[in-house]
Design a protein around this motif. Structure first.
Motif, PDB file in Angstrom:
ATOM      1  N   LEU A  95       0.719  -1.266  -0.075  1.00  0.00           N
ATOM      2  CA  LEU A  95       0.112   0.040   0.187  1.00  0.00           C
ATOM      3  C   LEU A  95       0.912   1.297  -0.074  1.00  0.00           C
ATOM      4  O   LEU A  95       0.403   2.333  -0.315  1.00  0.00           O
ATOM      5  CB  LEU A  95      -0.809   0.113   1.302  1.00  0.00           C
ATOM      6  CG  LEU A  95      -1.859  -1.107   1.529  1.00  0.00           C
ATOM      7  CD1 LEU A  95      -2.737  -0.802   2.755  1.00  0.00           C
ATOM      8  CD2 LEU A  95      -2.684  -1.183   0.162  1.00  0.00           C
ATOM      9  N   ILE A  96       2.055   1.076   0.586  1.00  0.00           N
ATOM     10  CA  ILE A  96       3.004   2.118   0.810  1.00  0.00           C
ATOM     11  C   ILE A  96       3.883   2.561  -0.684  1.00  0.00           C
ATOM     12  O   ILE A  96       4.002   3.558  -1.234  1.00  0.00           O
ATOM     13  CB  ILE A  96       3.956   2.200   1.801  1.00  0.00           C
ATOM     14  CG1 ILE A  96       3.016   2.003   3.042  1.00  0.00           C
ATOM     15  CG2 ILE A  96       4.795   3.151   1.902  1.00  0.00           C
ATOM     16  CD1 ILE A  96       4.112   1.652   4.284  1.00  0.00           C
ATOM     17  N   TRP A  97       4.416   1.222  -1.290  1.00  0.00           N
ATOM     18  CA  TRP A  97       5.438   1.325  -2.504  1.00  0.00           C
ATOM     19  C   TRP A  97       4.750   0.939  -3.593  1.00  0.00           C
ATOM     20  O   TRP A  97       4.101  -0.151  -3.724  1.00  0.00           O
ATOM     21  CB  TRP A  97       6.608   0.563  -1.977  1.00  0.00           C
ATOM     22  CG  TRP A  97       7.403   0.969  -0.546  1.00  0.00           C
ATOM     23  CD1 TRP A  97       7.267   0.237   0.382  1.00  0.00           C
ATOM     24  CD2 TRP A  97       8.004   1.912  -0.657  1.00  0.00           C
ATOM     25  NE1 TRP A  97       7.945   0.857   1.527  1.00  0.00           N
ATOM     26  CE2 TRP A  97       8.480   1.773   0.858  1.00  0.00           C
ATOM     27  CE3 TRP A  97       8.850   2.709  -1.368  1.00  0.00           C
ATOM     28  CZ2 TRP A  97       9.534   2.951   1.393  1.00  0.00           C
ATOM     29  CZ3 TRP A  97       9.707   3.591  -0.901  1.00  0.00           C
ATOM     30  CH2 TRP A  97       9.913   3.647   0.264  1.00  0.00           C
ATOM     31  N   GLU A 147       0.002   9.787  -0.450  1.00  0.00           N
ATOM     32  CA  GLU A 147      -0.585   9.225   0.860  1.00  0.00           C
ATOM     33  C   GLU A 147      -2.128   9.218   0.677  1.00  0.00           C
ATOM     34  O   GLU A 147      -2.878   8.090   1.233  1.00  0.00           O
ATOM     35  CB  GLU A 147      -0.455  10.336   2.062  1.00  0.00           C
ATOM     36  CG  GLU A 147       0.967  10.352   2.427  1.00  0.00           C
ATOM     37  CD  GLU A 147       1.321  11.297   3.543  1.00  0.00           C
ATOM     38  OE1 GLU A 147       0.309  12.184   3.860  1.00  0.00           O
ATOM     39  OE2 GLU A 147       2.453  11.662   3.961  1.00  0.00           O
ATOM     40  N   GLU A 148      -2.762  10.081  -0.373  1.00  0.00           N
ATOM     41  CA  GLU A 148      -4.350   9.807  -0.411  1.00  0.00           C
ATOM     42  C   GLU A 148      -4.575   8.552  -1.104  1.00  0.00           C
ATOM     43  O   GLU A 148      -5.400   8.030  -0.990  1.00  0.00           O
ATOM     44  CB  GLU A 148      -4.756  11.222  -1.094  1.00  0.00           C
ATOM     45  CG  GLU A 148      -4.042  11.153  -2.565  1.00  0.00           C
ATOM     46  CD  GLU A 148      -3.144  12.162  -2.263  1.00  0.00           C
ATOM     47  OE1 GLU A 148      -2.442  12.843  -3.430  1.00  0.00           O
ATOM     48  OE2 GLU A 148      -2.553  12.811  -1.308  1.00  0.00           O
ATOM     49  N   VAL A 149      -3.594   8.307  -2.006  1.00  0.00           N
ATOM     50  CA  VAL A 149      -3.799   6.737  -2.730  1.00  0.00           C
ATOM     51  C   VAL A 149      -3.617   5.680  -1.651  1.00  0.00           C
ATOM     52  O   VAL A 149      -4.430   4.777  -1.612  1.00  0.00           O
ATOM     53  CB  VAL A 149      -2.816   6.628  -3.982  1.00  0.00           C
ATOM     54  CG1 VAL A 149      -2.936   5.380  -4.320  1.00  0.00           C
ATOM     55  CG2 VAL A 149      -3.381   7.703  -4.946  1.00  0.00           C
ATOM     56  N   SER A 154      -6.762   3.322  -0.449  1.00  0.00           N
ATOM     57  CA  SER A 154      -6.635   1.897  -0.692  1.00  0.00           C
ATOM     58  C   SER A 154      -6.811   0.982   0.678  1.00  0.00           C
ATOM     59  O   SER A 154      -7.642  -0.198   0.803  1.00  0.00           O
ATOM     60  CB  SER A 154      -5.072   1.511  -1.086  1.00  0.00           C
ATOM     61  OG  SER A 154      -4.963   2.055  -2.354  1.00  0.00           O
ATOM     62  N   LEU A 155      -6.248   1.418   1.764  1.00  0.00           N
ATOM     63  CA  LEU A 155      -6.434   0.837   3.115  1.00  0.00           C
ATOM     64  C   LEU A 155      -7.972   0.884   3.367  1.00  0.00           C
ATOM     65  O   LEU A 155      -8.416  -0.098   3.812  1.00  0.00           O
ATOM     66  CB  LEU A 155      -5.501   1.606   4.343  1.00  0.00           C
ATOM     67  CG  LEU A 155      -5.651   0.915   5.481  1.00  0.00           C
ATOM     68  CD1 LEU A 155      -5.345  -0.457   5.545  1.00  0.00           C
ATOM     69  CD2 LEU A 155      -4.953   1.749   6.633  1.00  0.00           C
TER      70      LEU A 155
END
Length: 164
Positions: A34-36, A47-49, A53-54
Motif C-alpha cells: 500500500l506504501i510502495w 498518501e491519499e492513494v 486503498s487501506l
C-alpha cells in the motif's frame, strides 16, 4: 473475519498472512504494497492513494492485513480488526530469516518485492528487528480499546481463531 498481523522485520508476518489466507479463504494484504509503488525503485504512492486503498480494504467483510507499521494512517486496520496478532518469535530467529531472505533475494534464488541493499539489511537487523518493542505495540493498540494476542507461530494463531 478481519485479522491484523503486526510484528518486527523477519517475524513471519507475510508467511502467516499467506497461510491463514489459504486456510480460511480470506484475502490478505501487505502494508508495504500500500506504501510502495512497485513500478519503480523507491517510489511511494501518494498518501491519499495509500489511505484510500487501506480504507477500501478495511471496509470489506473479511481481510488479513500484515505489516510492521503502526502509524496513524494504519489505525483503521486496528480499529476494524476482530483479531490483532503480534507475531513475536525470538530475535535470533528473526535475524536468521532476515539474512536468509537477503541472500536468497540478492542471488536471485527468491523473488522479492524490491532489491535489497546491504545498508537496508543493516537497517532491518538493527532498527526494524533488534529495536522493535512489542510493548509499544500493546500500548498503542490498547489506547484504541483493542487487545492483542502475542504469538510466536502459525499454530497459536489458528488455535486462537478457532476458539473465537
Amino acid at each position: 473475519m478481519k485479522i491484523r498481523i503486526i510484528g518486527a522485520c523477519g517475524s513471519g508476518k507475510s508467511t502467516l498472512a499467506r497461510e491463514l489466507s489459504r486456510k480460511y479463504n480470506i484475502a490478505f494484504y501487505e502494508m508495504d504494497n500500500l506504501i510502495w509503488d512497485r513500478s519503480a525503485e523507491n517510489r511511494r504512492y501518494p498518501e491519499e492513494v495509500r489511505d484510500s486503498s487501506l480504507q477500501a480494504i478495511v471496509s470489506s467483510d473479511a481481510w488479513i492485513i500484515e505489516g510492521a507499521q503502526l502509524n496513524p494512517w494504519t489505525f483503521p486496520s486496528i480499529l476494524e480488526a476482530d483479531l490483532i496478532f503480534v507475531l513475536h518469535p525470538h530475535v535470533l530467529v528473526r535475524d536468521y530469516r532476515i539474512i536468509k531472505r537477503f541472500l536468497l533475494s540478492r542471488t536471485g534464488l527468491q523473488e522479492w518485492n524490491y532489491k535489497q541493499s546491504f545498508s537496508n539489511l543493516c537497517k532491518m537487523m538493527v532498527e526494524w528487528n533488534h529495536q522493535y518493542d512489542v510493548q509499544d505495540v500493546i500500548e498503542m493498540t490498547s489506547k484504541h480499546g483493542k487487545d492483542v494476542v502475542v504469538i510466536t507461530n502459525e499454530k497459536q494463531a489458528v488455535e486462537k481463531i478457532n476458539s473465537t
